[in-house]
Enzyme design. Structure first.
Site, mmCIF file in Angstrom:
data_model
loop_
_atom_site.group_PDB
_atom_site.id
_atom_site.type_symbol
_atom_site.label_atom_id
_atom_site.label_comp_id
_atom_site.label_asym_id
_atom_site.label_seq_id
_atom_site.Cartn_x
_atom_site.Cartn_y
_atom_site.Cartn_z
ATOM 1 C CE LYS A 1 -15.593 21.503 -23.598
ATOM 2 N NZ LYS A 1 -15.625 20.028 -23.047
ATOM 3 C CG HIS B 1 -23.557 26.413 -47.132
ATOM 4 N ND1 HIS B 1 -24.161 25.649 -46.399
ATOM 5 C CD2 HIS B 1 -23.409 25.859 -48.432
ATOM 6 C CE1 HIS B 1 -24.701 24.599 -47.447
ATOM 7 N NE2 HIS B 1 -23.916 24.674 -48.272
ATOM 8 C CB CYS C 1 -27.348 24.826 -49.733
ATOM 9 S SG CYS C 1 -26.636 23.892 -50.922
ATOM 10 C CE1 TYR C 2 -32.745 18.287 -51.091
ATOM 11 C CE2 TYR C 2 -33.858 18.966 -49.259
ATOM 12 C CZ TYR C 2 -33.679 18.290 -50.436
ATOM 13 O OH TYR C 2 -34.768 17.333 -50.613
ATOM 14 N N GLY D 1 -12.745 17.576 -12.867
ATOM 15 C CA GLY D 1 -11.959 18.929 -13.472
ATOM 16 C C GLY D 1 -12.193 19.585 -14.564
ATOM 17 N N GLY D 2 -12.736 18.754 -15.327
ATOM 18 C CA GLY D 2 -12.927 19.332 -16.680
ATOM 19 C C GLY D 2 -14.417 20.398 -16.774
ATOM 20 C CB VAL D 3 -15.144 22.828 -19.266
ATOM 21 C CG1 VAL D 3 -16.163 24.009 -19.315
ATOM 22 C CG2 VAL D 3 -13.822 23.432 -19.480
ATOM 23 C CG ASP D 4 -18.466 19.338 -20.938
ATOM 24 O OD1 ASP D 4 -18.175 20.601 -21.241
ATOM 25 O OD2 ASP D 4 -18.129 18.377 -21.434
ATOM 26 C CB SER D 5 -17.942 17.185 -14.538
ATOM 27 O OG SER D 5 -16.567 17.493 -14.221
ATOM 28 N N GLY E 1 -28.250 19.849 -47.767
ATOM 29 C CA GLY E 1 -28.465 18.399 -47.714
ATOM 30 C C GLY E 1 -27.543 17.873 -49.096
ATOM 31 C CD GLU F 1 -24.682 27.097 -43.201
ATOM 32 O OE1 GLU F 1 -24.990 28.210 -43.705
ATOM 33 O OE2 GLU F 1 -24.690 26.062 -43.559
#
Ligand code: XMP
Length: 507
Positions: free
Chosen positions: A363, A167, A81-82, A221-225, A55, A169
């Site tokens: 995603k 960090h 870190c913080y 036609g997108g991945v999510d829908s 942070g 990550e």
């Protein structure tokens, strides 16, 4: 979700979401909670482990992010870190303001064997901090240092508390995964977050939520829908109706592919709506980007209205909300606010109860779920594509001819990207058509044609992006092909601009 939880307390760090992603990559279900809500969430969920994020504040400042450290008793906790400074400060160690900020790559020294820091596969770490821990709390030992950081890592194994100043990550700490994995093992996580388990649980949850009802799912036609539709269909079969509006602004042959994929792979009702001429008509003569977007939004609604006899009567409306949207909206419940906002322009009969089967996923996890549900790679690996489609990639007026030029150039560019192995590193790639003309010469004749701009970017989340560094020979080859094969184009440019200051799309 009934999985063991790694709760990541957000103290305002810029990498907090990444911690959540890394934990999930290790098979641990993880969620993020703002620090103000953390005590209550920890009491309520009794997580298997807690990670305290970085942070921008100083723990020594008035009003610094905090929580009652007693709530962490008996819970394996990693402070980053913080987060480490917070642990040190609140458990009786000493944190001091340092004169200089330490920022960038550092080599760890005096790394204690068998410690969490000892599990880094490389001693190179990413530092970004002002304050530092000068003395660890009682019961803690120092397990790594750097020349400017006397406590780069500390731990109290008996109390199940670990801290690192760097960090683990971020990708700049190349061995960070080993450290996080070691935390996962020491904290006793069962690593039960798998794609298969997610699908099973979500299918059950959808059945419980929907009961005997029916669901309307708008698909692009997108991945999510597409993945949302596949999950819903797995749970409810033909009690799901997928409506696909073909606005004619898709990539070359893409509408056909979407229709084919849905019919072949998704056992739901499928309602394709051919609205190509309607959109073209509505957009005729329009050149202003915001006006294009508004017209397209309004035409979508009209398409649904015209097909009300097939679509009305559903009880739920599916939304492709993802976990980053939920985080961005502040809390899991805040996603609803966004939903209301989104459906503001819809006809009354479409203001249905909302179902969001992907709201716990990132995603890349959505793609994994799609693969596990048997969707083909070309669908699952599809790049993000804007709702208004090529309308925001064709600058100036949209005509059939200008759609053709853009589609053909775009298809050549992406075919070469795949053929020459560049696809894995690219977030989005496309061809845009500019609304200027320039003079050229071809076969001894003067030409006066339009330029194509190629755009390919690297990105993690579309918030920032940088131009993909193609070798010159590749761009040269693509430019030759486009000018030779696409009628109406006499120049090809490559967009080198990052986001910011540019955006990914041209409009
Ligand atoms: P920009 O151009 O703002 O785009 O850098 C960021 C991401 O959003 C996508 N994008 C859109 N998606 N409707 C959408 O559904 C839109 O109007 C729209 N405009 C941009 C873009 O493709 C990128 O992934």
């Amino acid at each position: 979700m009934s999985h063991q939880l790694a709760l990541v307390v957000d103290f305002g760090g810029q990498y907090t979401q990444l911690i959540v992603r890394r934990m999930r990559e290790l098979g641990v279900y993880s969620e993020m909670v703002p620090w103000m809500q953390a005590e209550a969430r920890i009491r309520e969920t009794r997580p298997q482990g807690v990670i305290l994020s970085g942070g921008p504040k100083s723990v020594l400042e008035e009003g610094a992010p905090t929580l009652d450290v007693r709530v962490l008793e008996g819970i394996p906790t990693l402070g980053i870190c913080y987060g480490q400074q917070f642990l040190a400060h609140s458990l009786g160690g000493r944190v001091e303001k340092s004169k200089d900020r330490e920022y960038g790559r550092r080599e760890l020294e005096n790394v204690a064997e068998g410690s969490l820091a000892g599990r880094l596969s490389l001693p190179t770490v990413w530092m970004s901090h002002g304050d530092r821990v000068e003395a660890p709390p009682p019961g803690f030992s120092v397990t790594a240092t750097t020349p400017s950081c006397p406590v780069a890592a500390m731990e109290n194994e008996a109390a199940m508390k670990w801290g690192v100043q760097f960090h683990p990550e971020v990708s700049h700490t190349p061995g960070g995964r080993g450290l996080l994995e070691s935390f996962v093992v020491r904290a006793g996580f069962a690593r039960d977050w798998t794609t298969g388990a997610f699908i099973e649980e979500t299918v059950e949850a959808i059945r419980t939520q929907v009961g005997d009802g029916t669901v309307l799912c708008g698909v692009s036609g997108g991945v999510d829908s597409t993945v949302a539709a596949a999950l819903l269909a797995r749970a409810l079969g033909d009690r799901v109706t997928c409506a696909f509006v073909d606005h004619g602004l898709m990539r070359l042959n893409e509408s056909e592919q979407v229709i084919e994929t849905f019919q072949r792979h998704i056992p739901a009702k499928f309602v394709p709506i051919d609205a190509r001429s309607r959109f073209l008509e509505a957009l005729r003569g329009v050149t202003e980007p915001e006006q294009k977007r508004k017209i397209i939004g309004a035409e979508f609604v009209k398409c649904f209205e015209e097909h009300a006899d097939e679509l009305a009567g559903c009880d739920f409306l599916a939304q492709g909300t993802l976990y980053p949207d939920v985080i961005e909206s502040g809390s899991p419940t805040a996603a609803k606010i966004k939903t209301h906002h989104n459906v503001g322009g819809l006809p009354d009969w479409m203001r249905l109860q909302v179902i969001e089967p992907l709201k716990w996923l990132f995603k890349d996890e959505v793609r994994e779920v799609g693969r596990a549900l048997g969707l083909p790679d070309e669908m699952v690996d599809r790049e993000p594509f804007p709702g208004p489609g090529l309308a925001v990639r064709i600058l100036g007026e949209i005509t059939e001819e200008r759609i053709r030029i853009t589609q053909e150039a775009d298809a050549i560019f992406r075919e070469e990207i795949r053929a020459q192995g560049h696809k894995p590193g690219i977030w989005q790639s496309y061809a845009a058509l500019l609304d200027v003309r320039s003079v050229g010469v071809m076969g001894d004749e003067r030409t006066y044609e339009q330029p194509i701009v190629l755009r390919a970017v690297q990105s993690e989340d579309a918030m920032t992006a940088s131009a993909y560094p193609f070798p010159f020979e590749f761009l040269d080859h693509v430019a030759h092909r486009i000018v030779n094969e696409v009628d109406g184009v006499n120049r090809v440019l490559y967009d080198l601009t990052s986001k910011p200051p540019a955006t990914i799309e041209w409009e």
